[in-house]
Design a protein around this motif. Structure first.
Motif, PDB file in Angstrom:
ATOM      1  N   LYS A  42       0.850  -1.186   0.000  1.00 51.86           N
ATOM      2  CA  LYS A  42       0.000   0.000   0.000  1.00 51.86           C
ATOM      3  C   LYS A  42       0.889   1.241   0.000  1.00 51.86           C
ATOM      4  O   LYS A  42       1.797   1.366   0.828  1.00 51.86           O
ATOM      5  CB  LYS A  42      -0.906  -0.010   1.230  1.00 51.86           C
ATOM      6  N   THR A  43       0.645   2.137  -0.940  1.00 49.07           N
ATOM      7  CA  THR A  43       1.400   3.395  -1.039  1.00 49.07           C
ATOM      8  C   THR A  43       0.406   4.546  -1.168  1.00 49.07           C
ATOM      9  O   THR A  43      -0.803   4.324  -1.331  1.00 49.07           O
ATOM     10  CB  THR A  43       2.324   3.392  -2.277  1.00 49.07           C
ATOM     11  N   SER A  44       0.888   5.784  -1.169  1.00 50.22           N
ATOM     12  CA  SER A  44      -0.009   6.928  -1.338  1.00 50.22           C
ATOM     13  C   SER A  44      -0.650   6.927  -2.722  1.00 50.22           C
ATOM     14  O   SER A  44      -1.782   7.364  -2.893  1.00 50.22           O
ATOM     15  CB  SER A  44       0.730   8.239  -1.090  1.00 50.22           C
ATOM     16  N   GLY A  45       0.033   6.414  -3.732  1.00 49.12           N
ATOM     17  CA  GLY A  45      -0.496   6.362  -5.086  1.00 49.12           C
ATOM     18  C   GLY A  45      -1.305   5.111  -5.377  1.00 49.12           C
ATOM     19  O   GLY A  45      -2.108   5.081  -6.311  1.00 49.12           O
ATOM     20  N   CYS A  46      -1.094   4.065  -4.613  1.00 49.93           N
ATOM     21  CA  CYS A  46      -1.801   2.791  -4.799  1.00 49.93           C
ATOM     22  C   CYS A  46      -2.369   2.346  -3.457  1.00 49.93           C
ATOM     23  O   CYS A  46      -1.711   1.631  -2.693  1.00 49.93           O
ATOM     24  CB  CYS A  46      -0.859   1.724  -5.353  1.00 49.93           C
ATOM     25  N   SER A  47      -3.595   2.791  -3.171  1.00 49.01           N
ATOM     26  CA  SER A  47      -4.194   2.496  -1.859  1.00 49.01           C
ATOM     27  C   SER A  47      -5.471   1.662  -1.952  1.00 49.01           C
ATOM     28  O   SER A  47      -6.071   1.349  -0.930  1.00 49.01           O
ATOM     29  CB  SER A  47      -4.482   3.802  -1.124  1.00 49.01           C
ATOM     30  N   VAL A  48      -5.887   1.298  -3.161  1.00 49.71           N
ATOM     31  CA  VAL A  48      -7.099   0.507  -3.353  1.00 49.71           C
ATOM     32  C   VAL A  48      -6.714  -0.973  -3.404  1.00 49.71           C
ATOM     33  O   VAL A  48      -5.913  -1.378  -4.246  1.00 49.71           O
ATOM     34  CB  VAL A  48      -7.815   0.905  -4.669  1.00 49.71           C
ATOM     35  N   PRO A  49      -7.251  -1.804  -2.493  1.00 53.36           N
ATOM     36  CA  PRO A  49      -6.850  -3.211  -2.469  1.00 53.36           C
ATOM     37  C   PRO A  49      -7.292  -3.979  -3.715  1.00 53.36           C
ATOM     38  O   PRO A  49      -8.352  -3.714  -4.273  1.00 53.36           O
ATOM     39  CB  PRO A  49      -7.524  -3.770  -1.214  1.00 53.36           C
ATOM     40  N   ILE A  50      -6.446  -4.922  -4.128  1.00 49.18           N
ATOM     41  CA  ILE A  50      -6.751  -5.829  -5.235  1.00 49.18           C
ATOM     42  C   ILE A  50      -6.854  -7.216  -4.624  1.00 49.18           C
ATOM     43  O   ILE A  50      -5.928  -7.670  -3.955  1.00 49.18           O
ATOM     44  CB  ILE A  50      -5.621  -5.862  -6.289  1.00 49.18           C
ATOM     45  N   TYR A  51      -7.971  -7.899  -4.861  1.00 52.27           N
ATOM     46  CA  TYR A  51      -8.143  -9.252  -4.350  1.00 52.27           C
ATOM     47  C   TYR A  51      -8.101 -10.245  -5.496  1.00 52.27           C
ATOM     48  O   TYR A  51      -8.627  -9.995  -6.576  1.00 52.27           O
ATOM     49  CB  TYR A  51      -9.457  -9.381  -3.578  1.00 52.27           C
ATOM     50  N   SER A  52      -7.461 -11.363  -5.250  1.00 56.02           N
ATOM     51  CA  SER A  52      -7.349 -12.415  -6.264  1.00 56.02           C
ATOM     52  C   SER A  52      -8.113 -13.644  -5.784  1.00 56.02           C
ATOM     53  O   SER A  52      -8.734 -13.630  -4.733  1.00 56.02           O
ATOM     54  CB  SER A  52      -5.885 -12.769  -6.489  1.00 56.02           C
ATOM     55  N   ASN A  53      -8.024 -14.717  -6.536  1.00 51.88           N
ATOM     56  CA  ASN A  53      -8.695 -15.943  -6.135  1.00 51.88           C
ATOM     57  C   ASN A  53      -7.808 -16.813  -5.262  1.00 51.88           C
ATOM     58  O   ASN A  53      -8.144 -17.931  -4.975  1.00 51.88           O
ATOM     59  CB  ASN A  53      -9.184 -16.725  -7.358  1.00 51.88           C
ATOM     60  N   GLY A  54      -6.688 -16.301  -4.830  1.00 51.32           N
ATOM     61  CA  GLY A  54      -5.800 -17.057  -3.959  1.00 51.32           C
ATOM     62  C   GLY A  54      -6.235 -16.999  -2.513  1.00 51.32           C
ATOM     63  O   GLY A  54      -6.897 -16.064  -2.085  1.00 51.32           O
ATOM     64  N   MET A  55      -5.849 -17.994  -1.746  1.00 47.85           N
ATOM     65  CA  MET A  55      -6.205 -18.028  -0.335  1.00 47.85           C
ATOM     66  C   MET A  55      -5.132 -17.375   0.531  1.00 47.85           C
ATOM     67  O   MET A  55      -5.388 -17.030   1.670  1.00 47.85           O
ATOM     68  CB  MET A  55      -6.462 -19.469   0.113  1.00 47.85           C
ATOM     69  N   ASP A  56      -3.927 -17.197   0.002  1.00 50.95           N
ATOM     70  CA  ASP A  56      -2.863 -16.551   0.766  1.00 50.95           C
ATOM     71  C   ASP A  56      -3.232 -15.101   1.060  1.00 50.95           C
ATOM     72  O   ASP A  56      -3.792 -14.399   0.209  1.00 50.95           O
ATOM     73  CB  ASP A  56      -1.544 -16.591  -0.002  1.00 50.95           C
ATOM     74  N   ASN A  57      -2.927 -14.647   2.258  1.00 49.77           N
ATOM     75  CA  ASN A  57      -3.164 -13.263   2.663  1.00 49.77           C
ATOM     76  C   ASN A  57      -4.637 -12.868   2.484  1.00 49.77           C
ATOM     77  O   ASN A  57      -4.934 -11.750   2.091  1.00 49.77           O
ATOM     78  CB  ASN A  57      -2.241 -12.315   1.888  1.00 49.77           C
ATOM     79  N   ALA A  58      -5.548 -13.793   2.721  1.00 45.50           N
ATOM     80  CA  ALA A  58      -7.001 -13.578   2.585  1.00 45.50           C
ATOM     81  C   ALA A  58      -7.370 -13.091   1.185  1.00 45.50           C
ATOM     82  O   ALA A  58      -8.330 -12.372   1.003  1.00 45.50           O
ATOM     83  CB  ALA A  58      -7.512 -12.612   3.640  1.00 45.50           C
ATOM     84  N   GLY A  59      -6.581 -13.483   0.180  1.00 45.21           N
ATOM     85  CA  GLY A  59      -6.869 -13.106  -1.197  1.00 45.21           C
ATOM     86  C   GLY A  59      -6.310 -11.753  -1.607  1.00 45.21           C
ATOM     87  O   GLY A  59      -6.442 -11.356  -2.752  1.00 45.21           O
ATOM     88  N   LEU A  60      -5.680 -11.025  -0.671  1.00 44.93           N
ATOM     89  CA  LEU A  60      -5.133  -9.708  -1.002  1.00 44.93           C
ATOM     90  C   LEU A  60      -3.901  -9.872  -1.886  1.00 44.93           C
ATOM     91  O   LEU A  60      -2.901 -10.453  -1.482  1.00 44.93           O
ATOM     92  CB  LEU A  60      -4.772  -8.936   0.266  1.00 44.93           C
ATOM     93  N   TYR A  61      -3.991  -9.377  -3.119  1.00 41.59           N
ATOM     94  CA  TYR A  61      -2.906  -9.506  -4.096  1.00 41.59           C
ATOM     95  C   TYR A  61      -1.962  -8.316  -4.054  1.00 41.59           C
ATOM     96  O   TYR A  61      -0.765  -8.438  -4.208  1.00 41.59           O
ATOM     97  CB  TYR A  61      -3.502  -9.647  -5.505  1.00 41.59           C
ATOM     98  N   GLY A  62      -2.513  -7.132  -3.860  1.00 38.45           N
ATOM     99  CA  GLY A  62      -1.722  -5.907  -3.849  1.00 38.45           C
ATOM    100  C   GLY A  62      -2.652  -4.707  -3.835  1.00 38.45           C
ATOM    101  O   GLY A  62      -3.785  -4.798  -3.364  1.00 38.45           O
ATOM    102  N   TYR A  63      -2.180  -3.593  -4.381  1.00 41.12           N
ATOM    103  CA  TYR A  63      -2.944  -2.343  -4.365  1.00 41.12           C
ATOM    104  C   TYR A  63      -2.841  -1.646  -5.711  1.00 41.12           C
ATOM    105  O   TYR A  63      -1.849  -1.788  -6.416  1.00 41.12           O
ATOM    106  CB  TYR A  63      -2.425  -1.420  -3.264  1.00 41.12           C
ATOM    107  N   THR A  64      -3.877  -0.876  -6.049  1.00 46.48           N
ATOM    108  CA  THR A  64      -3.893  -0.119  -7.297  1.00 46.48           C
ATOM    109  C   THR A  64      -4.378   1.299  -7.017  1.00 46.48           C
ATOM    110  O   THR A  64      -4.668   1.645  -5.872  1.00 46.48           O
ATOM    111  CB  THR A  64      -4.770  -0.808  -8.361  1.00 46.48           C
ATOM    112  N   ASN A  65      -4.496   2.096  -8.074  1.00 44.88           N
ATOM    113  CA  ASN A  65      -4.894   3.497  -7.901  1.00 44.88           C
ATOM    114  C   ASN A  65      -6.360   3.762  -8.245  1.00 44.88           C
ATOM    115  O   ASN A  65      -6.831   4.871  -8.056  1.00 44.88           O
ATOM    116  CB  ASN A  65      -4.000   4.400  -8.758  1.00 44.88           C
ATOM    117  N   GLU A  66      -7.084   2.773  -8.752  1.00 40.44           N
ATOM    118  CA  GLU A  66      -8.455   3.012  -9.177  1.00 40.44           C
ATOM    119  C   GLU A  66      -9.386   1.902  -8.699  1.00 40.44           C
ATOM    120  O   GLU A  66      -9.165   0.722  -8.994  1.00 40.44           O
ATOM    121  CB  GLU A  66      -8.512   3.089 -10.701  1.00 40.44           C
ATOM    122  N   ALA A  67     -10.433   2.293  -7.982  1.00 38.49           N
ATOM    123  CA  ALA A  67     -11.397   1.314  -7.458  1.00 38.49           C
ATOM    124  C   ALA A  67     -12.369   0.873  -8.538  1.00 38.49           C
ATOM    125  O   ALA A  67     -12.720   1.642  -9.418  1.00 38.49           O
ATOM    126  CB  ALA A  67     -12.166   1.917  -6.294  1.00 38.49           C
TER     127      ALA A  67
END
Length: 91
Positions: A42-67
């Motif tokens: 999570k950064t100031s430019g990428c604060s919107v969570p991205i969820y994937s179909n993975g079970m690791d990290n509760a599906g949290l893949y990373g962050y993006t800039n657009e919801a």
């Protein structure tokens, strides 16, 4: 309304009702590939969570800039067999 009585695969508890997903949802869409702009952290430019179909990290893949999701949502993995499923509380 179409009668679906002959399509019901099993009994459900009293008080429940069979329905089709489009009848109870605002929007249905596929997540697709990861966005062009994203970060694993999570950064100031990428604060919107991205969820994937993975079970690791509760599906949290990373962050993006657009919801793409703006209300609590149900996420269902649809690649191959159904995988990680949950209700998302934060947009």
């Amino acid at each position: 309304m179409k009668c679906i009585e002959n399509e019901i695969p099993f009994d459900i508890p009293d008080g429940w009702e069979w329905c089709r997903i489009p009848n109870i949802s605002l929007k249905i869409f596929a997540g697709g590939d990861k966005p062009t702009i994203y970060s694993k952290f999570k950064t100031s430019g990428c604060s919107v969570p991205i969820y994937s179909n993975g079970m690791d990290n509760a599906g949290l893949y990373g962050y993006t800039n657009e919801a793409r999701v703006f209300s609590p949502s149900l996420t269902i993995s649809a690649k191959g067999t159904t995988g990680f499923c949950c209700i998302r509380e934060m947009p």
